[in-house]
Scaffold this active site. Structure first.
Site, PDB file in Angstrom:
ATOM      1  N   HIS A 137     -19.220 -36.127  46.039  1.00 18.54           N
ATOM      2  CA  HIS A 137     -18.961 -37.182  47.123  1.00 18.54           C
ATOM      3  C   HIS A 137     -18.980 -37.952  45.366  1.00 18.54           C
ATOM      4  O   HIS A 137     -18.744 -39.689  46.351  1.00 18.54           O
ATOM      5  CB  HIS A 137     -20.106 -37.460  47.658  1.00 18.54           C
ATOM      6  CG  HIS A 137     -21.006 -37.304  47.021  1.00 18.54           C
ATOM      7  ND1 HIS A 137     -22.620 -36.716  47.300  1.00 18.54           N
ATOM      8  CD2 HIS A 137     -22.028 -38.657  46.509  1.00 18.54           C
ATOM      9  CE1 HIS A 137     -23.812 -37.056  47.171  1.00 18.54           C
ATOM     10  NE2 HIS A 137     -23.284 -38.137  46.771  1.00 18.54           N
ATOM     11  N   ASP A 167     -19.735 -29.561  48.270  1.00 20.71           N
ATOM     12  CA  ASP A 167     -19.929 -31.101  47.741  1.00 20.71           C
ATOM     13  C   ASP A 167     -19.878 -30.811  46.181  1.00 20.71           C
ATOM     14  O   ASP A 167     -21.032 -31.822  45.388  1.00 20.71           O
ATOM     15  CB  ASP A 167     -21.630 -31.346  48.230  1.00 20.71           C
ATOM     16  CG  ASP A 167     -21.667 -33.138  47.735  1.00 20.71           C
ATOM     17  OD1 ASP A 167     -19.845 -33.692  47.669  1.00 20.71           O
ATOM     18  OD2 ASP A 167     -22.215 -33.511  47.920  1.00 20.71           O
ATOM     19  N   GLY A 240     -27.694 -42.625  42.971  1.00 20.64           N
ATOM     20  CA  GLY A 240     -27.770 -42.670  42.034  1.00 20.64           C
ATOM     21  C   GLY A 240     -27.793 -40.480  41.468  1.00 20.64           C
ATOM     22  O   GLY A 240     -27.514 -40.550  40.356  1.00 20.64           O
ATOM     23  N   ASN A 241     -29.075 -40.437  41.556  1.00 15.37           N
ATOM     24  CA  ASN A 241     -29.430 -39.183  41.247  1.00 15.37           C
ATOM     25  C   ASN A 241     -28.396 -37.876  41.711  1.00 15.37           C
ATOM     26  O   ASN A 241     -28.216 -36.935  41.138  1.00 15.37           O
ATOM     27  CB  ASN A 241     -31.128 -39.060  42.061  1.00 15.37           C
ATOM     28  CG  ASN A 241     -31.708 -38.883  41.105  1.00 15.37           C
ATOM     29  OD1 ASN A 241     -32.505 -39.956  41.473  1.00 15.37           O
ATOM     30  ND2 ASN A 241     -32.480 -38.561  39.774  1.00 15.37           N
ATOM     31  N   SER A 242     -27.673 -38.140  42.473  1.00 14.58           N
ATOM     32  CA  SER A 242     -26.445 -37.511  43.277  1.00 14.58           C
ATOM     33  C   SER A 242     -26.249 -36.727  41.818  1.00 14.58           C
ATOM     34  O   SER A 242     -24.876 -37.270  41.092  1.00 14.58           O
ATOM     35  CB  SER A 242     -25.726 -37.587  44.110  1.00 14.58           C
ATOM     36  OG  SER A 242     -26.128 -38.270  45.302  1.00 14.58           O
ATOM     37  N   LEU A 294     -13.698 -13.827  57.515  1.00 16.07           N
ATOM     38  CA  LEU A 294     -14.051 -12.734  58.005  1.00 16.07           C
ATOM     39  C   LEU A 294     -12.640 -13.185  59.596  1.00 16.07           C
ATOM     40  O   LEU A 294     -12.962 -12.131  60.319  1.00 16.07           O
ATOM     41  CB  LEU A 294     -15.491 -13.152  58.868  1.00 16.07           C
ATOM     42  CG  LEU A 294     -16.078 -11.703  59.349  1.00 16.07           C
ATOM     43  CD1 LEU A 294     -15.253 -10.805  58.782  1.00 16.07           C
ATOM     44  CD2 LEU A 294     -17.206 -12.162  59.810  1.00 16.07           C
ATOM     45  N   GLY A 295     -12.380 -14.241  60.464  1.00 17.55           N
ATOM     46  CA  GLY A 295     -11.482 -14.498  60.860  1.00 17.55           C
ATOM     47  C   GLY A 295     -12.190 -13.972  62.331  1.00 17.55           C
ATOM     48  O   GLY A 295     -11.712 -14.370  63.181  1.00 17.55           O
TER      49      GLY A 295
END
Length: 493
Positions: A137, A167, A240-242, A294-295
């Protein structure tokens, strides 16, 4: 009249005894407040009071300083630019109350020019070649990526690969020479209460260092990614730490800071580094992630569903659909099976199963333990590759009381053909505020099974529900808009 000689002698003897005792007490007082426990006197059967050790505090302080000096050079500041196309909007001067009151809506909406949108985040260098791990992100839809290093030098970032489902993303800079990089640790060994250190760029404040503890592990249902098994920490994390690292006291990366709870303080989440390791390799080699498949369609095992399947607890993942020609179909897994173990690991819930299946190597054979008819069956499954954007989705539906208020009808032959189904009864209507209404059943739902018994038509539906005891829990397997899921609730007494 003078003082008798005997009294003078007694006073001298008393002073001789008191003075040394006072000196001893003063010495013990100094020793106590200086932290010297070894020299303080002890009463019989009592331990001396415990005092803080400045040496221990200094040692902890030095550990934090060491981590900061060791890892901070590998933490980068990431800024991105997106070009947003023009459209129609309000005139720019409308923000001024004077213009708004004077002109009103005279101008209406006017074309707005193309503009730039900027975002700011963090990242961590993971090898000396300039590869940087961050959040998806942070760089999503970026047309320009700028990476600023700890020495204030700036470079253009190149997109290497992204994985929206976790992410995570990897970018690269073409800087001369070997770059300082952080060591990846082992997040599986984390224990609640361990020190946790975050380094990032909150609100653009370069390389901010914060300290807390590991508050929890294995957090899911956070709602920021398809695959969630987050580390929770109270180390201060802000916008901002992301993309920045979460570290242990050895300076090893144990997670990538990703999300915060905006309404609460001291609640932040990080992606475990062990989840990221395989993803990093795939992104660098192929630019995308190859996941196991796995389906099956799965959903959480609620208390009501657990009761209807006569399970002791809600641990496991309930299979509500098996996709044709999938690994699960080939192996013999069926709707109604409850997956309780995957490749030797307990399945806590549907989200946990997602993580385990996704991390399984494509082409490997694993043992899936399922509960069927109150018995556990081990089933060997050869894991496939997740096709396209297919996903193992967890569908949660809350059921409440019973099936009263439900009206059903047979499915017309042309509808069966268009939906590619052969059996079932369709819900004609649901009385408002009835048990079926509160349970989540909707008009148009196709009832495939009740209490694990197939429903071929309305007549079979009536026969099956006639056996449902008052006050018991009943489960419905329904098909809704091409999706199959279970709903369970208790009947009224």
């Amino acid at each position: 009249m003078g003082i008798p000689v005997k009294i003078k002698v007694a006073a001298v003897i008393l002073l001789a005894a008191i003075i040394p005792a006072c000196k001893k007490m003063e010495l013990e007082k100094k020793q106590y407040y200086s932290g010297d426990e070894s020299k303080t006197s002890e009463k019989a059967g009592e331990k001396p009071p415990v005092t803080p050790h400045i040496e221990t505090l200094l040692s902890i302080q030095e550990a934090f300083i060491s981590v900061a000096e060791k890892v901070t050079p590998s933490v980068v500041n990431i800024s991105t630019v997106q070009h947003i196309s023009g459209g129609r909007g309000r005139p720019p001067f409308e923000v001024d109350p004077f213009f708004r009151d004077f002109f009103g809506d005279f101008f209406g909406e006017v074309p707005t020019p193309q503009r730039k949108s900027t975002s700011l985040g963090s990242g961590v260098m993971i090898n000396p070649e300039g590869y940087i791990l961050t959040n998806y992100h942070v760089i999503k839809d970026a047309e320009e990526i700028t990476v600023k290093l700890s020495d204030k030098s700036e470079y253009k970032g190149k997109m290497v690969g992204t994985d929206p489902k976790t992410d995570l993303a990897v970018i690269k800079i073409a800087a001369a020479g070997k770059q300082p990089f952080a060591v990846l640790g082992d997040s599986d060994k984390l224990r609640v209460g361990e020190w946790a250190i975050a380094i990032g760029n909150p609100f653009g404040l370069d390389r901010t260092f914060t300290v807390g503890v590991i508050s929890a592990t294995g957090r899911s249902e956070v709602g920021v990614a398809a695959y969630e098994s987050f580390i929770q920490t109270d180390a201060s994390i802000n916008p901002g730490n992301s993309g920045g690292p979460l570290l242990n006291v050895q300076g090893e990366v144990v997670g990538i800071n990703t999300a915060i709870v905006a309404s609460g303080q001291g609640i932040g989440f990080a992606i475990p580094v062990n989840m990221a390791k395989g993803i990093i390799s795939d992104l660098i080699k192929k630019g995308k992630v190859t996941r196991g498949w796995l389906g099956v369609g799965i959903q959480p095992l609620t208390k009501e569903l657990a009761e209807s399947f006569e399970m002791k607890d809600t641990k496991g993942a309930l299979v509500n659909e098996v996709y044709p020609d999938s690994p699960a179909a080939d192996a013999g897994i069926k709707p109604g099976d409850i997956i309780v173990r995957f490749n030797g690991k307990d399945v806590e819930d549907s989200k946990g199963l997602q993580v385990l299946v996704g991390a399984a190597g494509v082409g490997t054979t694993v043992t899936v333990d399922v509960v069927r008819d109150k018995k556990v069956y081990p089933i060997n499954v050869k894991i496939g590759e997740m096709p396209g954007e297919e996903n193992i989705t967890a569908r949660s539906v809350d059921g409440k009381e019973d099936w009263l208020g439900l009206s059903v009808k047979d499915i017309a032959p042309d509808i069966k053909k268009s939906l590619n189904i052969e059996e079932g009864a369709v819900v004609k209507s649901v009385r408002e505020e009835s048990s079926a209404d509160e349970g989540g059943i909707l008009p148009g739902d196709i009832i495939v099974a009740v209490n694990q018994k197939k429903i071929t038509d309305v007549a079979e539906y009536k026969r099956v529900i006639a056996t449902v005891k008052s006050g018991s829990t009943v489960s419905f397997l329904i098909r809704r808009e091409g999706v199959t899921l279970y709903i369970a609730f208790k009947t009224r007494r």
